[in-house]
Scaffold this motif. Structure first.
Motif, PDB file in Angstrom:
ATOM      1  N   SER A   1       0.837  -1.205   0.000  1.00 31.84           N
ATOM      2  CA  SER A   1       0.000   0.000   0.000  1.00 31.84           C
ATOM      3  C   SER A   1       0.868   1.250   0.000  1.00 31.84           C
ATOM      4  CB  SER A   1      -0.922   0.022   1.229  1.00 31.84           C
ATOM      5  OG  SER A   1      -0.158   0.233   2.402  1.00 31.84           O
ATOM      6  N   ARG A   2       0.235   2.386  -0.249  1.00 32.01           N
ATOM      7  CA  ARG A   2       0.943   3.664  -0.219  1.00 32.01           C
ATOM      8  C   ARG A   2       1.169   4.142   1.223  1.00 32.01           C
ATOM      9  NH1 ARG A   2      -2.722   4.977  -4.569  1.00 32.01           N
ATOM     10  NH2 ARG A   2      -1.617   5.190  -6.546  1.00 32.01           N
ATOM     11  N   ASP A   3       0.333   3.671   2.141  1.00 32.24           N
ATOM     12  CA  ASP A   3       0.392   4.163   3.516  1.00 32.24           C
ATOM     13  C   ASP A   3       1.689   3.781   4.214  1.00 32.24           C
ATOM     14  OD1 ASP A   3      -2.135   5.205   3.125  1.00 32.24           O
ATOM     15  OD2 ASP A   3      -3.125   3.388   3.864  1.00 32.24           O
ATOM     16  N   LYS A   4       2.125   2.521   4.004  1.00 33.23           N
ATOM     17  CA  LYS A   4       3.344   2.039   4.652  1.00 33.23           C
ATOM     18  C   LYS A   4       4.237   1.365   3.611  1.00 33.23           C
ATOM     19  CE  LYS A   4       1.144   1.248   9.165  1.00 33.23           C
ATOM     20  NZ  LYS A   4       0.862   0.231  10.214  1.00 33.23           N
ATOM     21  N   PRO A   5       4.819   2.161   2.718  1.00 24.99           N
ATOM     22  CA  PRO A   5       5.634   1.572   1.652  1.00 24.99           C
ATOM     23  C   PRO A   5       6.861   0.857   2.200  1.00 24.99           C
ATOM     24  CG  PRO A   5       5.945   3.950   1.747  1.00 24.99           C
ATOM     25  CD  PRO A   5       4.807   3.632   2.665  1.00 24.99           C
ATOM     26  N   GLY A   6       7.136  -0.303   1.594  1.00 23.74           N
ATOM     27  CA  GLY A   6       8.330  -1.054   1.970  1.00 23.74           C
ATOM     28  C   GLY A   6       8.222  -1.832   3.253  1.00 23.74           C
ATOM     29  N   GLN A   7       7.028  -1.955   3.827  1.00 19.38           N
ATOM     30  CA  GLN A   7       6.885  -2.604   5.128  1.00 19.38           C
ATOM     31  C   GLN A   7       6.668  -4.114   5.047  1.00 19.38           C
ATOM     32  OE1 GLN A   7       7.245  -0.901   8.194  1.00 19.38           O
ATOM     33  NE2 GLN A   7       8.059   0.523   6.686  1.00 19.38           N
ATOM     34  N   THR A   8       6.169  -4.623   3.925  1.00 26.74           N
ATOM     35  CA  THR A   8       5.867  -6.054   3.859  1.00 26.74           C
ATOM     36  C   THR A   8       7.069  -6.833   3.341  1.00 26.74           C
ATOM     37  OG1 THR A   8       5.050  -6.058   1.567  1.00 26.74           O
ATOM     38  CG2 THR A   8       3.483  -5.457   3.291  1.00 26.74           C
ATOM     39  N   ALA A   9       7.100  -8.135   3.661  1.00 26.78           N
ATOM     40  CA  ALA A   9       8.177  -8.995   3.177  1.00 26.78           C
ATOM     41  C   ALA A   9       8.138  -9.084   1.657  1.00 26.78           C
ATOM     42  CB  ALA A   9       8.045 -10.392   3.794  1.00 26.78           C
ATOM     43  N   LEU A  10       6.948  -8.998   1.077  1.00 24.08           N
ATOM     44  CA  LEU A  10       6.808  -9.049  -0.371  1.00 24.08           C
ATOM     45  C   LEU A  10       7.556  -7.896  -1.043  1.00 24.08           C
ATOM     46  CD1 LEU A  10       5.532 -10.209  -2.938  1.00 24.08           C
ATOM     47  CD2 LEU A  10       3.492  -8.862  -2.471  1.00 24.08           C
ATOM     48  N   GLU A  11       7.456  -6.708  -0.481  1.00 29.33           N
ATOM     49  CA  GLU A  11       8.132  -5.546  -1.048  1.00 29.33           C
ATOM     50  C   GLU A  11       9.642  -5.629  -0.885  1.00 29.33           C
ATOM     51  OE1 GLU A  11       5.667  -1.660  -0.383  1.00 29.33           O
ATOM     52  OE2 GLU A  11       5.195  -3.060   1.245  1.00 29.33           O
ATOM     53  N   ARG A  12      10.089  -6.384   0.108  1.00 30.07           N
ATOM     54  CA  ARG A  12      11.524  -6.515   0.334  1.00 30.07           C
ATOM     55  C   ARG A  12      12.135  -7.690  -0.426  1.00 30.07           C
ATOM     56  NH1 ARG A  12       9.544  -5.437   5.575  1.00 30.07           N
ATOM     57  NH2 ARG A  12       9.764  -7.629   6.185  1.00 30.07           N
TER      58      ARG A  12
END
Length: 261
Positions: A147-158
């Motif tokens: 989401s835009r609210d918490k960018p980079g917070q999930t394992a998927l984004e990392r």
């Protein structure tokens, strides 16, 4: 009188340019680089077993779309609708005195041709259909949404994925977009330009609304385009790309014919 009839028939035959030069059938290339085993093809209702891809097949010209169905062990069946467009060769009938010739072209269907000379079958492994949940996903991460609210917070984004695409000849422009079967959650996107082939980069899937769980319902569509060659499109399942930590492909460019240029 008989001579006049014979002469008229000769004119009709000689002026039916599309029928003479192109015939009532056209050739297209069917491909899918993921599938190395023989496939069974159904083209215009006719069955062709044990065909190795890529394959060049004949299809009817005509005004109706051609439906191609591909089946192979270990894959879900795939179908492609080949749409037709006007064949410019038919215009020569007007120049050469054309009403009888155009009638012949219309009757044989030669006044139409496929929209493209190359089609990707995009066959998907059958195991994807029965996928429930990857047991290797960290606890609590399967449903965490990008989401835009918490960018980079999930394992998927990392999770970093290798992107690699090449073509022959090189220098083809690469575009990508999101194709989603759950548009209420993950939206489809317009094409975005990457660069020209060869292309290699590491990046994560920062696709809004994406989770590990719904990634199996989302695809990345890659299109390559080069002047003088047919556009080519391939789709990659995001779930597979995450598991393999790679999204890559090679495009064998197909030169346009003189009629398509």
């Amino acid at each position: 009188m008989k001579k006049l009839v014979v002469f008229s028939l000769c004119i009709a035959i000689l002026t039916s340019c599309a029928t003479i030069f192109n015939g009532s059938k056209a050739r297209v290339v069917l491909a899918d680089e993921k599938v190395t085993d023989p496939v069974d093809l159904t083209v215009d209702g006719a069955k062709y077993p044990n065909i190795l891809l890529p394959a060049r097949v004949k299809i009817k010209r005509g005004f109706k779309d051609t439906k191609v169905v591909a089946e192979a062990r270990g894959y879900n069946s795939s179908s492609v609708d080949i749409h037709k467009k006007f064949n410019g060769t038919t215009l020569w009938n007007i120049i050469l005195g054309g009403i009888p010739g155009m009638a012949v072209d219309a009757a044989t269907g030669a006044m139409m041709k496929p929209e493209s000379n190359y089609y990707n079958l995009n066959m998907q492994p059958a195991t994807l259909k029965n996928y429930v949940e990857d047991p290797t996903i960290m606890a609590g991460e399967a449903s965490n949404m990008v989401s835009r609210d918490k960018p980079g917070q999930t394992a998927l984004e990392r999770t970093v994925i290798r992107w690699y695409f090449d073509s022959d000849p090189r220098g083809a422009r690469i575009y990508w977009r999101v194709v989603s079967s759950i548009p209420a959650v993950v939206k489809n996107t317009n094409e975005t330009y990457l660069m020209t082939t060869p292309f290699e980069e590491t990046r994560s899937f920062n696709i809004l609304g994406l989770t590990y769980e719904n990634s199996r319902d989302v695809q990345i569509e890659i299109k390559v385009s080069k002047k003088g060659y047919e556009d080519q499109v391939k789709r990659f399942n995001v779930r597979q790309a995450i598991d393999q930590q790679e999204i890559s492909g090679f495009f064998e460019m197909v030169a346009k014919t003189d009629n398509d240029k």
